[in-house]
Design an enzyme around this catalytic site. Structure first.
Site, PDB file in Angstrom:
ATOM      1  N   ASP A 111      -0.917  -6.066   0.004  1.00 44.64           N
ATOM      2  CA  ASP A 111      -1.271  -5.402   1.255  1.00 44.64           C
ATOM      3  C   ASP A 111      -2.763  -5.172   1.363  1.00 44.64           C
ATOM      4  OD1 ASP A 111       0.693  -4.812   3.109  1.00 44.64           O
ATOM      5  OD2 ASP A 111       1.424  -3.071   1.994  1.00 44.64           O
ATOM      6  N   GLU A 148      -1.282  -5.334   8.817  1.00 45.27           N
ATOM      7  CA  GLU A 148      -0.478  -4.773   9.901  1.00 45.27           C
ATOM      8  C   GLU A 148      -1.114  -5.060  11.257  1.00 45.27           C
ATOM      9  OE1 GLU A 148       0.195  -0.594   9.109  1.00 45.27           O
ATOM     10  OE2 GLU A 148       0.983  -1.012   7.100  1.00 45.27           O
ATOM     11  N   GLU A 174       9.293  -4.105  10.733  1.00 39.73           N
ATOM     12  CA  GLU A 174       9.683  -2.787  10.205  1.00 39.73           C
ATOM     13  C   GLU A 174      10.083  -1.841  11.324  1.00 39.73           C
ATOM     14  OE1 GLU A 174       7.018  -0.995   7.338  1.00 39.73           O
ATOM     15  OE2 GLU A 174       8.128   0.912   7.386  1.00 39.73           O
ATOM     16  N   ASP A 213       0.840  -1.201   0.000  1.00 44.10           N
ATOM     17  CA  ASP A 213       0.000   0.000   0.000  1.00 44.10           C
ATOM     18  C   ASP A 213       0.877   1.254   0.000  1.00 44.10           C
ATOM     19  OD1 ASP A 213       0.845  -0.171   2.623  1.00 44.10           O
ATOM     20  OD2 ASP A 213      -1.138   0.131   3.518  1.00 44.10           O
ATOM     21  N   SER A 214       2.203   1.058   0.026  1.00 42.63           N
ATOM     22  CA  SER A 214       3.136   2.167  -0.229  1.00 42.63           C
ATOM     23  C   SER A 214       2.850   2.763  -1.609  1.00 42.63           C
ATOM     24  CB  SER A 214       4.583   1.682  -0.150  1.00 42.63           C
ATOM     25  OG  SER A 214       4.756   0.498  -0.914  1.00 42.63           O
ATOM     26  N   LYS A 258      -1.083  -9.296   3.090  1.00 45.77           N
ATOM     27  CA  LYS A 258      -0.334  -8.811   4.255  1.00 45.77           C
ATOM     28  C   LYS A 258      -1.196  -7.823   5.012  1.00 45.77           C
ATOM     29  CE  LYS A 258       3.362  -5.854   3.947  1.00 45.77           C
ATOM     30  NZ  LYS A 258       2.841  -4.672   4.667  1.00 45.77           N
TER      31      LYS A 258
END
Ligand code: KIV
Length: 264
Positions: free
Chosen positions: A84, A115, A182, A45-46, A113
């Site tokens: 993501d 978080e 991270e 999602d960057s 993925k």
């Protein structure tokens, strides 16, 4: 080259091989990474920041991630594609998380993925129960930028350190096949890597993880807005683009391009 699966990635930890991971958001980049033998492509999602120019990842939607996933899936033959789950696509309810992870798989993702650690244990487990492999992500989690008060290294104090260790164990227990660590001290990432059985993929987490991930635009010198210390630039494509487009514009202005050989 053969198709990479989550079993190959898990085996790489057991065999002590390091895992290089890169992000991609479009067809040509995915094709280049795949042909270079990158085993895991992360549709991160960057994309919101480095592709679309948003100031953080919170604006990214599930439809945008579906679009990027489709493009990457078309470009990649062998790499494992992990997408993501964007902000708000998995936090509201387990039902929404299940549906949204399924939508990404429909577009070509082979794993998703998300978080979060302990707080996401049930969500990860529900997605894994649908037979969708999950990659965890703990430490500096960009979707929590407002809670963290900025993009700050996590786990420097004892209490935070213990919390991150519990987060890593929870992600493993929930059935994730892999976990991103991270923005944390190298010795903490080392301890997590030695404690859990699934591969750890570091970013800003030092040299002791089982693998490493970077954002492709950082690697290629195509994004300058945020430049954390942990990135390494391997090329300067912005300079190459500038010089190519200047040459093109000059040739058009001078009437050198198009020439007879470009005409019908
Ligand atoms: O969105 C992303 O690119 C990521 C990686 C940097 C881990 O989550």
């Amino acid at each position: 080259m053969k198709k990479v699966t989550i079993l190959d990635i898990m085996k790489m930890k057991q065999e002590g091989g390091k895992i290089p991971v890169l992000t991609a958001y479009d067809y040509p980049t995915a094709k280049a990474l795949d042909e270079a033998g990158i085993p895991v492509i992360l549709v991160g999602d960057s994309a919101g920041m480095v592709f679309a120019g948003y100031k953080n990842t919170l604006s990214v939607t599930i439809d945008e991630m579906r679009y990027h996933t489709k493009a990457v899936a078309r470009g990649s033959k062998n790499a494992l594609i992990v997408t993501d789950m964007p902000f708000l696509s998995y936090q509201v309810s387990i039902e929404e998380a299940k549906r949204n992870s399924g939508l990404l798989v429909r577009e070509g993702a082979e794993a998703v993925k998300l978080e979060g650690g302990l707080s996401m244990e049930d969500t990860i487990s529900a997605i894994v129960d649908m037979d969708i492999p999950v990659m965890g992500h703990i430490g500096l989690t960009p979707q929590s930028v407002h809670r963290m008060g900025g993009y700050r290294v996590q786990g420097r104090e004892k209490k935070q350190r213990e919390k991150l260790l519990s987060d890593a164990r929870a992600v493993e227990k929930a059935g994730a096949f892999c976990i991103v660590l991270e923005g944390m001290p190298a010795d903490l990432a080392k301890e997590i890597t030695e404690t859990i059985s699934i591969p750890t993929i570091g970013i800003g987490a030092g040299p002791y993880c089982d693998g490493q991930v970077l954002v492709i635009n950082d690697v290629l010198g195509l994004y300058e807005d945020v430049q954390p210390r942990f990135i390494k630039r391997y090329a300067n494509l912005k300079e190459i683009i500038s010089s190519a487009v200047n040459e093109y514009a000059e040739e058009v202005r001078e009437g050198k391009f198009p020439g007879k050989e470009h005409s019908f």
